[in-house]
Design a protein around this motif. Structure first.
Motif, PDB file in Angstrom:
ATOM      1  N   PRO A   7       0.770  -1.245   0.031  1.00  0.00           N
ATOM      2  CA  PRO A   7       0.085  -0.170   0.035  1.00  0.00           C
ATOM      3  C   PRO A   7       0.718   1.141   0.074  1.00  0.00           C
ATOM      4  O   PRO A   7       2.001   1.177   0.435  1.00  0.00           O
ATOM      5  CB  PRO A   7      -0.690  -0.238   1.470  1.00  0.00           C
ATOM      6  N   VAL A   8       0.268   2.149  -0.524  1.00  0.00           N
ATOM      7  CA  VAL A   8       1.167   3.607  -0.677  1.00  0.00           C
ATOM      8  C   VAL A   8       0.904   4.406   0.818  1.00  0.00           C
ATOM      9  O   VAL A   8      -0.311   4.699   1.127  1.00  0.00           O
ATOM     10  CB  VAL A   8       0.571   4.565  -1.888  1.00  0.00           C
ATOM     11  N   GLY A   9       1.702   4.612   1.711  1.00  0.00           N
ATOM     12  CA  GLY A   9       1.716   4.965   2.811  1.00  0.00           C
ATOM     13  C   GLY A   9       2.715   5.018   3.871  1.00  0.00           C
ATOM     14  O   GLY A   9       3.943   4.751   3.400  1.00  0.00           O
ATOM     15  N   PRO A  10       2.577   4.829   5.066  1.00  0.00           N
ATOM     16  CA  PRO A  10       3.456   4.790   6.020  1.00  0.00           C
ATOM     17  C   PRO A  10       4.663   3.422   5.603  1.00  0.00           C
ATOM     18  O   PRO A  10       3.899   2.491   5.409  1.00  0.00           O
ATOM     19  CB  PRO A  10       2.892   4.480   7.292  1.00  0.00           C
ATOM     20  N   ARG A  11       6.014   3.848   5.793  1.00  0.00           N
ATOM     21  CA  ARG A  11       6.841   3.077   5.092  1.00  0.00           C
ATOM     22  C   ARG A  11       6.942   1.542   5.947  1.00  0.00           C
ATOM     23  O   ARG A  11       7.083   1.655   7.310  1.00  0.00           O
ATOM     24  CB  ARG A  11       8.447   3.313   5.267  1.00  0.00           C
ATOM     25  N   ASP A  12       6.734   0.556   5.484  1.00  0.00           N
ATOM     26  CA  ASP A  12       6.637  -0.501   5.994  1.00  0.00           C
ATOM     27  C   ASP A  12       7.136  -1.814   5.047  1.00  0.00           C
ATOM     28  O   ASP A  12       6.478  -2.649   4.464  1.00  0.00           O
ATOM     29  CB  ASP A  12       5.357  -1.284   6.718  1.00  0.00           C
ATOM     30  N   ARG A  13       8.739  -1.776   4.547  1.00  0.00           N
ATOM     31  CA  ARG A  13       9.205  -2.595   3.715  1.00  0.00           C
ATOM     32  C   ARG A  13       8.987  -4.087   3.852  1.00  0.00           C
ATOM     33  O   ARG A  13       8.707  -4.633   2.988  1.00  0.00           O
ATOM     34  CB  ARG A  13      10.972  -2.091   3.529  1.00  0.00           C
ATOM     35  N   ALA A  14       8.906  -4.532   5.215  1.00  0.00           N
ATOM     36  CA  ALA A  14       8.680  -5.897   5.582  1.00  0.00           C
ATOM     37  C   ALA A  14       7.585  -6.465   5.163  1.00  0.00           C
ATOM     38  O   ALA A  14       7.202  -7.765   5.007  1.00  0.00           O
ATOM     39  CB  ALA A  14       8.890  -6.061   6.986  1.00  0.00           C
ATOM     40  N   ALA A  15       6.458  -5.691   5.001  1.00  0.00           N
ATOM     41  CA  ALA A  15       5.147  -5.853   4.567  1.00  0.00           C
ATOM     42  C   ALA A  15       4.867  -5.859   2.995  1.00  0.00           C
ATOM     43  O   ALA A  15       3.726  -6.335   2.537  1.00  0.00           O
ATOM     44  CB  ALA A  15       4.227  -4.973   5.171  1.00  0.00           C
ATOM     45  N   TRP A  16       6.194  -5.614   2.206  1.00  0.00           N
ATOM     46  CA  TRP A  16       5.921  -5.618   0.708  1.00  0.00           C
ATOM     47  C   TRP A  16       5.606  -7.124   0.326  1.00  0.00           C
ATOM     48  O   TRP A  16       6.033  -7.950   0.832  1.00  0.00           O
ATOM     49  CB  TRP A  16       6.776  -5.165   0.047  1.00  0.00           C
ATOM     50  N   ARG A  17       4.655  -7.422  -0.216  1.00  0.00           N
ATOM     51  CA  ARG A  17       4.197  -8.726  -0.942  1.00  0.00           C
ATOM     52  C   ARG A  17       5.091  -8.958  -2.200  1.00  0.00           C
ATOM     53  O   ARG A  17       4.190  -9.167  -3.239  1.00  0.00           O
ATOM     54  CB  ARG A  17       2.833  -9.097  -0.969  1.00  0.00           C
ATOM     55  N   ILE A  18       6.180  -8.991  -2.449  1.00  0.00           N
ATOM     56  CA  ILE A  18       6.794  -8.788  -3.746  1.00  0.00           C
ATOM     57  C   ILE A  18       6.590 -10.178  -4.580  1.00  0.00           C
ATOM     58  O   ILE A  18       6.057 -10.103  -5.992  1.00  0.00           O
ATOM     59  CB  ILE A  18       8.431  -8.604  -3.554  1.00  0.00           C
ATOM     60  N   GLY A  19       6.595 -11.221  -3.885  1.00  0.00           N
ATOM     61  CA  GLY A  19       6.297 -12.564  -4.599  1.00  0.00           C
ATOM     62  C   GLY A  19       5.098 -12.720  -5.061  1.00  0.00           C
ATOM     63  O   GLY A  19       4.632 -13.054  -6.299  1.00  0.00           O
ATOM     64  N   GLU A  20       4.069 -12.331  -4.291  1.00  0.00           N
ATOM     65  CA  GLU A  20       2.400 -12.248  -4.749  1.00  0.00           C
ATOM     66  C   GLU A  20       2.407 -11.296  -5.912  1.00  0.00           C
ATOM     67  O   GLU A  20       1.787 -11.709  -6.992  1.00  0.00           O
ATOM     68  CB  GLU A  20       1.753 -11.896  -3.620  1.00  0.00           C
ATOM     69  N   ALA A  21       3.147 -10.130  -5.966  1.00  0.00           N
ATOM     70  CA  ALA A  21       3.013  -9.152  -7.035  1.00  0.00           C
ATOM     71  C   ALA A  21       3.474  -9.864  -8.201  1.00  0.00           C
ATOM     72  O   ALA A  21       3.035  -9.744  -9.472  1.00  0.00           O
ATOM     73  CB  ALA A  21       3.550  -7.733  -6.724  1.00  0.00           C
ATOM     74  N   LEU A  22       4.897 -10.450  -8.099  1.00  0.00           N
ATOM     75  CA  LEU A  22       5.469 -10.744  -9.269  1.00  0.00           C
ATOM     76  C   LEU A  22       4.737 -12.106  -9.919  1.00  0.00           C
ATOM     77  O   LEU A  22       4.517 -12.063 -11.098  1.00  0.00           O
ATOM     78  CB  LEU A  22       7.054 -11.264  -8.932  1.00  0.00           C
ATOM     79  N   GLY A  23       4.130 -12.682  -9.093  1.00  0.00           N
ATOM     80  CA  GLY A  23       2.899 -13.853  -9.613  1.00  0.00           C
ATOM     81  C   GLY A  23       2.039 -13.268 -10.518  1.00  0.00           C
ATOM     82  O   GLY A  23       1.831 -13.783 -11.430  1.00  0.00           O
ATOM     83  N   ALA A  24       1.430 -12.034 -10.014  1.00  0.00           N
ATOM     84  CA  ALA A  24       0.230 -11.412 -10.492  1.00  0.00           C
ATOM     85  C   ALA A  24       0.743 -10.847 -11.991  1.00  0.00           C
ATOM     86  O   ALA A  24       0.282 -10.724 -12.961  1.00  0.00           O
ATOM     87  CB  ALA A  24      -0.209 -10.292  -9.760  1.00  0.00           C
ATOM     88  N   LEU A  25       2.023 -10.397 -11.886  1.00  0.00           N
ATOM     89  CA  LEU A  25       2.659  -9.604 -13.198  1.00  0.00           C
ATOM     90  C   LEU A  25       2.858 -10.642 -14.189  1.00  0.00           C
ATOM     91  O   LEU A  25       2.395 -10.581 -15.359  1.00  0.00           O
ATOM     92  CB  LEU A  25       4.030  -9.052 -12.846  1.00  0.00           C
ATOM     93  N   ALA A  26       3.336 -12.080 -13.852  1.00  0.00           N
ATOM     94  CA  ALA A  26       3.620 -13.216 -14.782  1.00  0.00           C
ATOM     95  C   ALA A  26       2.293 -13.647 -15.304  1.00  0.00           C
ATOM     96  O   ALA A  26       2.156 -13.805 -16.681  1.00  0.00           O
ATOM     97  CB  ALA A  26       4.380 -14.287 -13.993  1.00  0.00           C
ATOM     98  N   ALA A  27       1.299 -13.842 -14.624  1.00  0.00           N
ATOM     99  CA  ALA A  27      -0.005 -14.345 -14.993  1.00  0.00           C
ATOM    100  C   ALA A  27      -0.677 -13.226 -16.091  1.00  0.00           C
ATOM    101  O   ALA A  27      -1.182 -13.585 -17.061  1.00  0.00           O
ATOM    102  CB  ALA A  27      -0.925 -14.516 -13.802  1.00  0.00           C
TER     103      ALA A  27
END
Ligand SMILES: O=C(O)c1cccc(C(=O)CC[C@H]2O[C@@H](n3cnc4c(=O)[nH]cnc43)[C@H](O)[C@@H]2O)c1
Length: 251
Positions: A210-230
Motif C-alpha cells: 500500500p502507498v503510505g507509512p513505510r513498512d518494507r517488511a510488509a511488501w508482498r513482492i512474490g505475490e505481485a511478481l506472480g500477478a505480473l507473470a499471470a
C-alpha cells in the motif's frame, strides 16, 4: 507486433517473460534484451522484448531510448512500449477506489507526480512553470483491451522519484490526483522516451504494497511478481487483437 517491455529490476523482467520456454537473450548497447517469441504456429503474432533498465525515471528513459533507437536503426521498430513491474497501490476511501495488494493496475494516464517546484502556496507542476509535460495518455482502446484480458483496474499511475513513506504524503498525492490508483518510479521516464520516438506507451503494475507509512517488511513482492507473470501470459492475445484492429482502420 513488436513490444518493448521495460522493467526496473531483473526479477520483474523474468516475471514478464516467464513461460514454458526460456527467453532468447540478445543485447543493445549497455543493456540485455530477453525475447519471448510467438510459441508456435497459431500463437498470437507478438514478439515481446523485456529490458531491466534500472530503478527510477532517468534509468528507465535511458534504457527505453537505447532499445527504441537500436530497433529503429535495425529497420524493425517497436509498435508499443510497456512500463511494467511492481508498484504501490493507493488505498482509496469509501468514495474513491484504490488498488489492493496483489491487484493489477493499467494506466489510463502516466503522470510525473513530483516534477515541478515547491512554492509557499504548494506544489507547482513543470507545466505551470511553462515547461514540457507531466502526463502521457495511452490509447484508450488498448487500455480497455488490457484491462479486459488481465482484470487490471484502469487508472492513473503516478511516477515518483521518492517512494511515498507517510500517510500525509499519500493523502497529498491522492488529493492532487483523484484518478490515481498506483505509484511507481519508472513509467514517466519510459513514456517520455516512447513519445520522443512516436510509439504508444502503456504502464502495467502489480501492487506489492500500500502507498503510505513505510513498512518494507510488509511488501508482498512474490505475490505481485506472480500477478505480473499471470498478466503477461494473458496479454499477447489482447495485444494481437488490438494490433489487428488498428491495421484494419489504418491502411
Ligand atoms: O527484492 C526483490 O526481490 C525485488 C523484486 C522485484 C522488485 C523489487 C524492487 O524493489 C523494485 C523497486 C521498484 O518497485 C516499484 N515500487 C514498488 N512499490 C512502490 C511504491 O510504493 N512506490 C514507488 N515505487 C514502488 C518502483 O517502481 C521501483 O522500481 C525488489
Amino acid at each position: 507486433m513488436r513490444v518493448l517491455v521495460v522493467t526496473a529490476v531483473a526479477a520483474e523482467r523474468d516475471a514478464v517473460t516467464s513461460g514454458p520456454a526460456a527467453p532468447l537473450e540478445t543485447a543493445v548497447p549497455g543493456f540485455a534484451l530477453h525475447r519471448r517469441a510467438p510459441a508456435g504456429p497459431g500463437a498470437p503474432p507478438v514478439v515481446l522484448d523485456a529490458l531491466a533498465a534500472g530503478v527510477g525515471p532517468a534509468a528507465a528513459a535511458a534504457g527505453t531510448a537505447t532499445a527504441l533507437t537500436a530497433a529503429a536503426l535495425s529497420g524493425s521498430p517497436y509498435d508499443l512500449v510497456v512500463s511494467a513491474g511492481i508498484g504501490g497501490g493507493l488505498t482509496g476511501s469509501p468514495t474513491v477506489p484504490g488498488a489492493p495488494v496483489g491487484s493489477l493496475v493499467v494506466s489510463d494516464a502516466i503522470v510525473a507526480a513530483d516534477l515541478g517546484a515547491e512554492t509557499p502556496e504548494g506544489f507547482l507542476p513543470v507545466t505551470d512553470l511553462g515547461f514540457g509535460t507531466v502526463e502521457h495518455r495511452p490509447p484508450a482502446a488498448l487500455v480497455a483491451a488490457v484491462a479486459g484480458a488481465t482484470g487490471a483496474r484502469p487508472g492513473t499511475v503516478l511516477t515518483v522519484s521518492t517512494v511515498t513513506g507517510s500517510a500525509a504524503r499519500a493523502a497529498e498525492l491522492a488529493a492532487r490526483h483523484p484518478g490515481a490508483l498506483a505509484e511507481a518510479m519508472e513509467g514517466f521516464g519510459v513514456a517520455e522516451a516512447a513519445a520522443a520516438h512516436g510509439v504508444p506507451v502503456l504502464e502495467l503494475r502489480a501492487v506489492s504494497n500500500p502507498v503510505g507509512p513505510r513498512d518494507r517488511a510488509a511488501w508482498r513482492i512474490g505475490e505481485a511478481l506472480g500477478a505480473l507473470a499471470a498478466a503477461f501470459r494473458q496479454l499477447s492475445p489482447a495485444l494481437a487483437a488490438y494490433s489487428a484492429e488498428r491495421s484494419e482502420v489504418t491502411p
